[in-house]
Write a protein that holds these residues in place. Structure first.
Motif, PDB file in Angstrom:
ATOM      1  N   UNK A 162       0.866  -1.179   0.000  1.00 17.71           N
ATOM      2  CA  UNK A 162       0.000   0.000   0.000  1.00 17.71           C
ATOM      3  C   UNK A 162       0.902   1.228   0.000  1.00 17.71           C
ATOM      4  N   UNK A 163       0.645   2.144  -0.919  1.00 20.05           N
ATOM      5  CA  UNK A 163       1.379   3.401  -1.000  1.00 20.05           C
ATOM      6  C   UNK A 163       0.542   4.507  -0.377  1.00 20.05           C
ATOM      7  N   UNK A 164       1.151   5.293   0.491  1.00 19.51           N
ATOM      8  CA  UNK A 164       0.523   6.516   0.978  1.00 19.51           C
ATOM      9  C   UNK A 164       1.538   7.645   0.839  1.00 19.51           C
ATOM     10  N   UNK A 165       1.027   8.814   0.451  1.00 23.42           N
ATOM     11  CA  UNK A 165       1.862  10.005   0.376  1.00 23.42           C
ATOM     12  C   UNK A 165       1.096  11.134   1.063  1.00 23.42           C
ATOM     13  N   UNK A 166       1.679  11.636   2.137  1.00 24.35           N
ATOM     14  CA  UNK A 166       1.106  12.756   2.888  1.00 24.35           C
ATOM     15  C   UNK A 166       1.914  14.020   2.607  1.00 24.35           C
ATOM     16  N   UNK A 167       1.288  15.174   2.779  1.00 19.96           N
ATOM     17  CA  UNK A 167       2.024  16.431   2.667  1.00 19.96           C
ATOM     18  C   UNK A 167       2.451  16.921   4.049  1.00 19.96           C
ATOM     19  N   UNK A 168       3.079  18.067   4.081  1.00 18.81           N
ATOM     20  CA  UNK A 168       3.629  18.630   5.317  1.00 18.81           C
ATOM     21  C   UNK A 168       2.552  18.938   6.352  1.00 18.81           C
ATOM     22  N   UNK A 169       1.304  19.021   5.941  1.00 19.02           N
ATOM     23  CA  UNK A 169       0.206  19.284   6.877  1.00 19.02           C
ATOM     24  C   UNK A 169      -0.421  17.994   7.398  1.00 19.02           C
ATOM     25  N   UNK A 170       0.091  16.846   6.930  1.00 14.74           N
ATOM     26  CA  UNK A 170      -0.468  15.566   7.344  1.00 14.74           C
ATOM     27  C   UNK A 170      -1.636  15.105   6.496  1.00 14.74           C
ATOM     28  N   UNK A 171      -1.909  15.813   5.416  1.00 15.41           N
ATOM     29  CA  UNK A 171      -3.013  15.471   4.522  1.00 15.41           C
ATOM     30  C   UNK A 171      -2.579  14.378   3.553  1.00 15.41           C
ATOM     31  N   UNK A 172      -3.404  13.349   3.419  1.00 17.81           N
ATOM     32  CA  UNK A 172      -3.141  12.298   2.448  1.00 17.81           C
ATOM     33  C   UNK A 172      -3.452  12.847   1.061  1.00 17.81           C
ATOM     34  N   UNK A 173      -2.413  12.990   0.230  1.00 17.38           N
ATOM     35  CA  UNK A 173      -2.591  13.592  -1.101  1.00 17.38           C
ATOM     36  C   UNK A 173      -2.633  12.537  -2.206  1.00 17.38           C
ATOM     37  N   UNK A 174      -2.100  11.342  -1.924  1.00 15.47           N
ATOM     38  CA  UNK A 174      -2.055  10.279  -2.937  1.00 15.47           C
ATOM     39  C   UNK A 174      -2.001   8.945  -2.220  1.00 15.47           C
ATOM     40  N   UNK A 175      -2.708   7.963  -2.772  1.00 15.87           N
ATOM     41  CA  UNK A 175      -2.538   6.597  -2.290  1.00 15.87           C
ATOM     42  C   UNK A 175      -2.581   5.661  -3.490  1.00 15.87           C
ATOM     43  N   UNK A 176      -2.261   4.428  -3.249  1.00 18.89           N
ATOM     44  CA  UNK A 176      -2.249   3.477  -4.344  1.00 18.89           C
ATOM     45  C   UNK A 176      -1.669   2.160  -3.907  1.00 18.89           C
ATOM     46  N   UNK A 177      -1.190   1.422  -4.898  1.00 23.06           N
ATOM     47  CA  UNK A 177      -0.697   0.076  -4.641  1.00 23.06           C
ATOM     48  C   UNK A 177       0.452  -0.244  -5.591  1.00 23.06           C
ATOM     49  N   UNK A 178       1.436  -0.948  -5.079  1.00 20.05           N
ATOM     50  CA  UNK A 178       2.536  -1.472  -5.886  1.00 20.05           C
ATOM     51  C   UNK A 178       2.556  -2.979  -5.718  1.00 20.05           C
ATOM     52  N   UNK A 179       2.979  -3.687  -6.754  1.00 20.90           N
ATOM     53  CA  UNK A 179       3.172  -5.140  -6.667  1.00 20.90           C
ATOM     54  C   UNK A 179       4.560  -5.491  -7.187  1.00 20.90           C
ATOM     55  N   UNK A 180       5.230  -6.356  -6.427  1.00 20.08           N
ATOM     56  CA  UNK A 180       6.591  -6.785  -6.755  1.00 20.08           C
ATOM     57  C   UNK A 180       6.648  -8.305  -6.763  1.00 20.08           C
ATOM     58  N   UNK A 181       7.429  -8.855  -7.685  1.00 16.96           N
ATOM     59  CA  UNK A 181       7.684 -10.287  -7.726  1.00 16.96           C
ATOM     60  C   UNK A 181       9.014 -10.535  -7.026  1.00 16.96           C
ATOM     61  N   UNK A 182       8.966 -11.403  -5.991  1.00 21.04           N
ATOM     62  CA  UNK A 182      10.118 -11.640  -5.121  1.00 21.04           C
ATOM     63  C   UNK A 182      10.354 -13.149  -5.035  1.00 21.04           C
ATOM     64  N   UNK A 183      11.629 -13.543  -5.055  1.00 28.62           N
ATOM     65  CA  UNK A 183      12.004 -14.961  -4.952  1.00 28.62           C
ATOM     66  C   UNK A 183      11.783 -15.479  -3.530  1.00 28.62           C
ATOM     67  N   UNK A 184      11.397 -16.747  -3.463  1.00 29.57           N
ATOM     68  CA  UNK A 184      11.380 -17.440  -2.179  1.00 29.57           C
ATOM     69  C   UNK A 184      12.805 -17.894  -1.865  1.00 29.57           C
ATOM     70  N   UNK A 185      13.043 -18.178  -0.615  1.00 23.51           N
ATOM     71  CA  UNK A 185      14.378 -18.630  -0.166  1.00 23.51           C
ATOM     72  C   UNK A 185      14.744 -19.914  -0.921  1.00 23.51           C
ATOM     73  N   UNK A 186      15.946 -19.978  -1.474  1.00 25.79           N
ATOM     74  CA  UNK A 186      16.373 -21.204  -2.174  1.00 25.79           C
ATOM     75  C   UNK A 186      16.426 -22.395  -1.208  1.00 25.79           C
ATOM     76  N   UNK A 187      16.088 -23.543  -1.711  1.00 26.55           N
ATOM     77  CA  UNK A 187      16.118 -24.771  -0.891  1.00 26.55           C
ATOM     78  C   UNK A 187      17.529 -25.179  -0.559  1.00 26.55           C
TER      79      UNK A 187
END
Length: 161
Positions: A136-161
């Motif tokens: 979950x992405x959140x971006x607040x400004x200097x007044x504490x106001x949420x100005x942008x939100x969203x979502x990122x997805x990443x593909x990550x390796x599992x620990x090798x056996x």
């Protein structure tokens, strides 16, 4: 005189690689705050080709009720780039790629505003050898106001056996 432990570039890193299994829902990854300067506005305008006067003409902006130049939406969204924070350094060699991104622009961001981005693990979907990390992405400004939100997805390796 030879060094007892010679320098090895591959060991010059943030720390050991963390794998998909090492991440937890709710884990936060801070991204440093950044003030949106005139130079950043100009650089984004140049890179994007977006030449609408709402982004560079103060008088145009004021005539339309804005206190200053209005940031490009994508200029705001990129403040949440994971590489500007510690996430890719924490997961190191387990990162395969950035899969997708979404953004909602909730309030205006003006020249001179300081933005405080944060990524928080919101879902972990395991596969056989990899997993998808949703942040979950959140971006607040200097007044504490949420100005942008969203979502990122990443593909990550599992620990090798």
């Amino acid at each position: 005189m030879a060094e007892a432990n010679p320098f090895r570039p591959e060991e010059h890193r943030f720390g050991p690689t963390h794998w998909f299994e090492d991440l937890t829902v709710g884990q936060k990854f801070y991204i440093n705050s950044r003030t949106q300067t005139e130079s950043m506005f100009a650089a984004f305008q140049l890179a994007s080709g977006d030449n609408h006067p709402i982004h560079y003409d103060r008088e145009y902006c004021r005539a339309r009720g804005h206190r200053d130049m209005l940031a490009h939406g994508l200029q705001v969204a990129i403040q949440g780039a994971a590489g500007a924070g510690i996430f890719p350094h924490v997961i190191g060699d387990s990162l395969i790629g950035f899969l997708e991104q979404s953004s909602r622009f909730l309030k205006p961001v003006y020249c001179g505003d300081t933005l405080y981005p944060m990524l928080e693990v919101s879902e972990l979907k395991a596969g056989r050898t990899t997993g998808v990390v949703t942040m979950k992405l959140t971006i607040h400004n200097q007044s504490g106001t949420l100005v942008c939100d969203g979502e990122h997805k990443y593909l990550v390796k599992k620990r090798p056996q």
